[in-house]
Design an enzyme around this catalytic site. Structure first.
Site, PDB file in Angstrom:
ATOM      1  N   ASP A  95       0.839  -1.199   0.000  1.00 31.91           N
ATOM      2  CA  ASP A  95       0.000   0.000   0.000  1.00 31.91           C
ATOM      3  C   ASP A  95       0.868   1.241   0.000  1.00 31.91           C
ATOM      4  OD1 ASP A  95      -2.199   1.666   0.203  1.00 31.91           O
ATOM      5  OD2 ASP A  95      -2.510   1.309   2.339  1.00 31.91           O
ATOM      6  N   GLU A 130      -2.998  10.554  -0.269  1.00 35.31           N
ATOM      7  CA  GLU A 130      -4.186   9.686  -0.172  1.00 35.31           C
ATOM      8  C   GLU A 130      -4.441   9.252   1.257  1.00 35.31           C
ATOM      9  OE1 GLU A 130      -6.531   5.932  -0.095  1.00 35.31           O
ATOM     10  OE2 GLU A 130      -4.459   6.272   0.588  1.00 35.31           O
ATOM     11  N   GLU A 131      -3.368   9.086   2.013  1.00 44.04           N
ATOM     12  CA  GLU A 131      -3.505   8.546   3.367  1.00 44.04           C
ATOM     13  C   GLU A 131      -3.938   9.580   4.402  1.00 44.04           C
ATOM     14  OE1 GLU A 131      -3.552   5.535   3.898  1.00 44.04           O
ATOM     15  OE2 GLU A 131      -2.185   4.436   2.588  1.00 44.04           O
TER      16      GLU A 131
END
Length: 353
Positions: A95, A130-131
């Site tokens: 990820d 994104e995180e």
């Protein structure tokens, strides 16, 4: 194992790329893609920002039919790469740096096989943030481009995601009055006030979905107080609801619950709705997922058809033993190629009809 995707992933994972620290990996990707012959743009996510998305395409045509995209940020802490047989361990292995590397290699194989045109078919977009709120993909809505289809990389165990939950992240902040703990009636405990509102949020019911399952509430972080012998003057918690429908109704319910506690403030941090994705593609298994992605952050009028796919498992992402199996990583290259060709052919078939 000496394979282009393994070599690329090793290079990517050697760079610290936790959220807010994506600059170096962005520069690496810019140079790597330019060396492969792409036209590359580094695009700030806001005017004057030092955080940049990386957008690459063939030739001079910025507009492409298919968008291939992944996020280059990872969650902290950075965990250095190690290789254990056919397993690559470390932060970003699943990820999202492993899937990102597979996307680049897939695009290169499509080029070498002559299955994409010299320009106008595929574009590669690698985003920051994104995180922690999706700043990179949100900024992509302002690139002045649209795409027929988007292939979003995430660790889905090489299945297509049928859809995923949305998210409402928020802080609850309790205010109190400090005093000696032996005389608590002279003050007001912020920690007690915080616990009361968190109990109410935990006891609340949230929407459910036949496809995505139940919405869930989580208390992510707690902070408050000064010492054991002082009545706490302040306390706060960072929480989220992973919601399956009715984003605005969920937000209204959070407001309603918090409003019943006079010493507690509410601050929304970010939100995005649930995503219902394209998944009926021959040759792929499919299942719903409970984690979030950048897919709903790219507006539907910007990107019409969206799939989420990638090697690795979310069940080990964000943890101390994140890993990806090299055979699955290599096999996913064929999956990304198949998805790109599916969408390139999709419009042609629709046009002929």
């Amino acid at each position: 194992m000496d394979h282009p995707v393994v070599r690329l992933l090793k290079s990517l994972m050697s760079i610290v790329s936790t959220s807010e620290l994506e600059y170096d990996i962005g520069v690496f990707l810019e140079q790597h893609l330019r060396g492969l012959g792409y036209t590359v743009e580094r695009i700030p996510v806001a005017p004057g920002s030092t955080r940049h998305n990386v957008y690459a395409y063939l030739g001079s045509a910025r507009k492409t039919r298919v968008l291939i995209t992944a996020h280059m940020d990872t969650v902290p802490p950075h965990i250095p790469l190690t290789i254990d047989g056919d397993i690559i361990r470390g932060r970003g292995s699943s990820d999202d740096l492993g899937p990102l590397a597979a996307q680049i290699v897939a695009a290169e194989e499509l080029r070498s096989e002559g299955k994409v045109r010299p320009e106008g078919d595929i574009g590669l977009l690698f985003v920051v943030g994104e995180e922690n709120g999706g700043h990179g993909m949100l900024a992509a809505n302002g690139m002045g481009l649209t795409w027929e289809s988007g292939i979003f990389a995430e660790p889905t165990e090489s299945k297509l995601a049928k859809g995923h939950k949305g998210q409402v992240a928020f802080e609850v902040i309790a205010n109190g009055v400090a005093c000696h703990s032996g005389y608590p009636h002279l003050g007001k405990s912020a920690t007690s006030a915080l616990l009361n509102v968190l109990n109410d949020l935990s006891a609340a019911t949230w929407p459910e979905s036949d496809l995505l399952g139940p919405s869930t509430f989580n208390i992510g972080t707690l902070e408050g107080g000064e010492k054991h012998n002082i009545v706490a003057p302040s306390a706060k918690a960072l929480c989220e609801v992973r919601m399956v429908s009715d984003l605005h109704e969920v937000e209204d319910k959070i407001r309603e619950i918090v409003s019943k506690h006079p010493d507690v403030e509410l601050k929304f941090v970010f939100e995005y709705p649930e995503a219902l994705l394209d998944w009926e593609v021959d040759g792929f298994d499919a299942a719903p997922v409970s984690f979030g992605t950048d897919a709903p952050r790219l507006r539907d009028e910007i990107c019409t058809h969206k799939v989420v796919y990638g090697p690795g498992s979310i069940l080990v992402a964000h943890g101390p033993d994140e890993y990806i199996r090299i055979p699955e990583l290599i096999d996913s290259i064929a999956g990304y190629k198949k998805l790109a060709l599916h969408f390139l052919e999709f419009k042609q078939v629709a046009t002929r009809r």
